[in-house]
Design a protein around this motif. Structure first.
Motif, PDB file in Angstrom:
ATOM      1  N   VAL A 153       0.836  -1.199   0.000  1.00 33.33           N
ATOM      2  CA  VAL A 153       0.000   0.000   0.000  1.00 33.33           C
ATOM      3  C   VAL A 153       0.875   1.255   0.000  1.00 33.33           C
ATOM      4  N   ASN A 154       1.956   1.225   0.770  1.00 29.75           N
ATOM      5  CA  ASN A 154       2.888   2.363   0.779  1.00 29.75           C
ATOM      6  C   ASN A 154       3.413   2.652  -0.614  1.00 29.75           C
ATOM      7  N   ALA A 155       3.767   1.603  -1.342  1.00 27.16           N
ATOM      8  CA  ALA A 155       4.328   1.789  -2.674  1.00 27.16           C
ATOM      9  C   ALA A 155       3.319   2.432  -3.617  1.00 27.16           C
ATOM     10  N   ILE A 156       2.067   1.997  -3.538  1.00 35.33           N
ATOM     11  CA  ILE A 156       1.037   2.539  -4.418  1.00 35.33           C
ATOM     12  C   ILE A 156       0.736   3.995  -4.086  1.00 35.33           C
ATOM     13  N   PHE A 157       0.693   4.319  -2.788  1.00 37.82           N
ATOM     14  CA  PHE A 157       0.346   5.673  -2.362  1.00 37.82           C
ATOM     15  C   PHE A 157       1.570   6.576  -2.229  1.00 37.82           C
ATOM     16  N   GLY A 158       2.742   6.050  -2.385  1.00 36.07           N
ATOM     17  CA  GLY A 158       3.960   6.836  -2.242  1.00 36.07           C
ATOM     18  C   GLY A 158       4.323   7.599  -3.503  1.00 36.07           C
ATOM     19  N   PRO A 159       5.420   8.334  -3.460  1.00 36.86           N
ATOM     20  CA  PRO A 159       5.819   9.193  -4.586  1.00 36.86           C
ATOM     21  C   PRO A 159       6.165   8.430  -5.852  1.00 36.86           C
ATOM     22  N   GLU A 160       6.513   7.154  -5.735  1.00 30.06           N
ATOM     23  CA  GLU A 160       6.819   6.356  -6.923  1.00 30.06           C
ATOM     24  C   GLU A 160       5.616   5.528  -7.374  1.00 30.06           C
ATOM     25  N   GLY A 161       4.483   5.788  -6.779  1.00 35.37           N
ATOM     26  CA  GLY A 161       3.278   5.052  -7.144  1.00 35.37           C
ATOM     27  C   GLY A 161       2.642   5.607  -8.400  1.00 35.37           C
ATOM     28  N   ILE A 162       1.344   5.375  -8.543  1.00 30.64           N
ATOM     29  CA  ILE A 162       0.650   5.826  -9.740  1.00 30.64           C
ATOM     30  C   ILE A 162       0.161   7.261  -9.571  1.00 30.64           C
ATOM     31  N   ASN A 163      -0.205   7.888 -10.679  1.00 24.72           N
ATOM     32  CA  ASN A 163      -0.730   9.248 -10.691  1.00 24.72           C
ATOM     33  C   ASN A 163      -1.842   9.380  -9.641  1.00 24.72           C
ATOM     34  N   PRO A 164      -1.741  10.358  -8.729  1.00 26.12           N
ATOM     35  CA  PRO A 164      -2.731  10.456  -7.644  1.00 26.12           C
ATOM     36  C   PRO A 164      -4.179  10.557  -8.120  1.00 26.12           C
ATOM     37  N   LYS A 165      -4.428  11.326  -9.182  1.00 22.50           N
ATOM     38  CA  LYS A 165      -5.801  11.420  -9.686  1.00 22.50           C
ATOM     39  C   LYS A 165      -6.268  10.079 -10.236  1.00 22.50           C
ATOM     40  N   HIS A 166      -5.387   9.411 -10.953  1.00 24.71           N
ATOM     41  CA  HIS A 166      -5.735   8.087 -11.479  1.00 24.71           C
ATOM     42  C   HIS A 166      -5.921   7.089 -10.348  1.00 24.71           C
ATOM     43  N   ARG A 167      -5.086   7.183  -9.335  1.00 28.01           N
ATOM     44  CA  ARG A 167      -5.198   6.282  -8.184  1.00 28.01           C
ATOM     45  C   ARG A 167      -6.559   6.414  -7.522  1.00 28.01           C
ATOM     46  N   GLN A 168      -6.969   7.649  -7.275  1.00 29.33           N
ATOM     47  CA  GLN A 168      -8.253   7.861  -6.615  1.00 29.33           C
ATOM     48  C   GLN A 168      -9.413   7.498  -7.533  1.00 29.33           C
ATOM     49  N   THR A 169      -9.258   7.723  -8.830  1.00 29.88           N
ATOM     50  CA  THR A 169     -10.274   7.291  -9.782  1.00 29.88           C
ATOM     51  C   THR A 169     -10.500   5.796  -9.657  1.00 29.88           C
ATOM     52  N   CYS A 170      -9.403   5.045  -9.654  1.00 26.51           N
ATOM     53  CA  CYS A 170      -9.502   3.584  -9.562  1.00 26.51           C
ATOM     54  C   CYS A 170     -10.068   3.151  -8.220  1.00 26.51           C
ATOM     55  N   MET A 171      -9.637   3.812  -7.148  1.00 25.41           N
ATOM     56  CA  MET A 171     -10.159   3.463  -5.821  1.00 25.41           C
ATOM     57  C   MET A 171     -11.671   3.644  -5.782  1.00 25.41           C
ATOM     58  N   MET A 172     -12.156   4.775  -6.306  1.00 25.54           N
ATOM     59  CA  MET A 172     -13.589   5.039  -6.259  1.00 25.54           C
ATOM     60  C   MET A 172     -14.372   4.095  -7.162  1.00 25.54           C
ATOM     61  N   ARG A 173     -13.828   3.809  -8.348  1.00 24.13           N
ATOM     62  CA  ARG A 173     -14.564   2.928  -9.256  1.00 24.13           C
ATOM     63  C   ARG A 173     -14.621   1.504  -8.707  1.00 24.13           C
ATOM     64  N   VAL A 174     -13.563   1.061  -8.071  1.00 32.26           N
ATOM     65  CA  VAL A 174     -13.585  -0.252  -7.425  1.00 32.26           C
ATOM     66  C   VAL A 174     -14.583  -0.244  -6.268  1.00 32.26           C
ATOM     67  N   ALA A 175     -14.590   0.837  -5.475  1.00 27.03           N
ATOM     68  CA  ALA A 175     -15.558   0.950  -4.381  1.00 27.03           C
ATOM     69  C   ALA A 175     -16.982   0.882  -4.911  1.00 27.03           C
ATOM     70  N   LYS A 176     -17.209   1.519  -6.048  1.00 30.78           N
ATOM     71  CA  LYS A 176     -18.524   1.466  -6.684  1.00 30.78           C
ATOM     72  C   LYS A 176     -18.846   0.040  -7.093  1.00 30.78           C
ATOM     73  N   GLY A 177     -17.896  -0.632  -7.754  1.00 28.66           N
ATOM     74  CA  GLY A 177     -18.136  -1.982  -8.232  1.00 28.66           C
ATOM     75  C   GLY A 177     -18.380  -2.980  -7.121  1.00 28.66           C
ATOM     76  N   LEU A 178     -17.733  -2.769  -5.975  1.00 28.02           N
ATOM     77  CA  LEU A 178     -17.877  -3.679  -4.837  1.00 28.02           C
ATOM     78  C   LEU A 178     -18.928  -3.206  -3.832  1.00 28.02           C
ATOM     79  N   ASN A 179     -19.536  -2.047  -4.104  1.00 28.21           N
ATOM     80  CA  ASN A 179     -20.478  -1.435  -3.163  1.00 28.21           C
ATOM     81  C   ASN A 179     -19.848  -1.337  -1.784  1.00 28.21           C
ATOM     82  N   ALA A 180     -18.710  -0.657  -1.735  1.00 29.07           N
ATOM     83  CA  ALA A 180     -17.926  -0.535  -0.510  1.00 29.07           C
ATOM     84  C   ALA A 180     -17.999   0.908   0.007  1.00 29.07           C
TER      85      ALA A 180
END
Length: 235
Positions: free
Chosen positions: A59-86
């Motif tokens: 999780v540190n790697a994904i959210f850290g400075p060498e991870g993915i684009n922050p806007k893209h990261r949050q986009t994916c987090m929200m879309r997964v939350a939507k898909g899983l109804n989380a």
């Protein structure tokens, strides 16, 4: 648009006993375990024993400075939350999404019941990848080809891996959380507006406010990460 709000499940994974997870958390962070100030999701991960360090490091790697684009990261987090109804994942990561610059229209699009449209082509593609991995558990050739063409090989690997981890995190939500973990439900937010929460061992310094209330600033008013232990506490 239907934002995740409630869980249909009635059975949850019990939280591990403090005596079980105390040595795991203290060994990783090198600090005394504070049960009342540690998020339940961290306790749950600690309850996996030897898996804890690997999960938190990932999780540190994904959210850290060498991870993915922050806007893209949050986009994916929200879309997964939507898909899983989380709901918990949606609450946390829609707030962080606003702080990294996603607009209300973009966030609303990510909650679409059907395919995401009306936003940037990069967001549309990532949401499609999230839908396929959440639903079919694989990517179509067309989606994978577009990911490679848009982001290149290394970033495509990062996005696929990150989305897979987000699905894991969403599935792992099936455990009880007291109101203190749902920050917008806190009764003393007006009196104590500052808090330090965490994703793994990254702290977020922000201002807690009820997202549904008519108050300025949103749930988190600052956008400032810093690596430094993961025992959330009031500030």
């Amino acid at each position: 648009m239907n934002i995740p709000t409630t869980y249909a499940a009635k059975v949850t994974v019990p939280l591990p006993d403090d005596d079980v997870i105390r040595p795991v958390i203290e060994a990783y962070y090198g600090a005394p375990y504070q049960p009342d100030m540690t998020l339940n999701v961290v306790k749950m991960f600690a309850g996996t024993g030897a898996h804890f360090a690997g999960v938190i490091d990932t999780v540190n790697a994904i959210f850290g400075p060498e991870g993915i684009n922050p806007k893209h990261r949050q986009t994916c987090m929200m879309r997964v939350a939507k898909g899983l109804n989380a709901p918990y994942e949606w609450q946390i990561h829609s707030a962080i999404g606003r702080n990294v610059g996603l607009s209300e229209d973009e966030i609303a699009a990510f909650a679409s019941d059907g395919p995401v449209t009306g936003v940037g082509s990069d967001y549309v593609l990532l949401c499609r990848a999230c839908d396929e991995l959440t639903g079919a558990k694989t990517l179509t050739d067309d989606t994978l080809s577009e990911l490679l063409a848009m982001f290149g090989e290394q970033s495509t690997r990062k996005y696929i891996f990150s989305i897979s981890i987000f699905i894991f995190m969403g599935v792992a939500e099936r455990l009880p959380r007291p109101a203190g973990d749902h920050r917008q439900d806190r009764q003393d937010d007006e009196k104590q507006p500052g808090w330090v929460s965490c994703q793994a061992n990254w702290r977020w310094r922000g201002v807690v406010q009820n997202e549904t209330a008519s108050r300025p600033g949103g749930l988190l008013a600052e956008n400032r990460w810093r690596p430094d232990g993961c025992l959330p506490r009031r500030i």
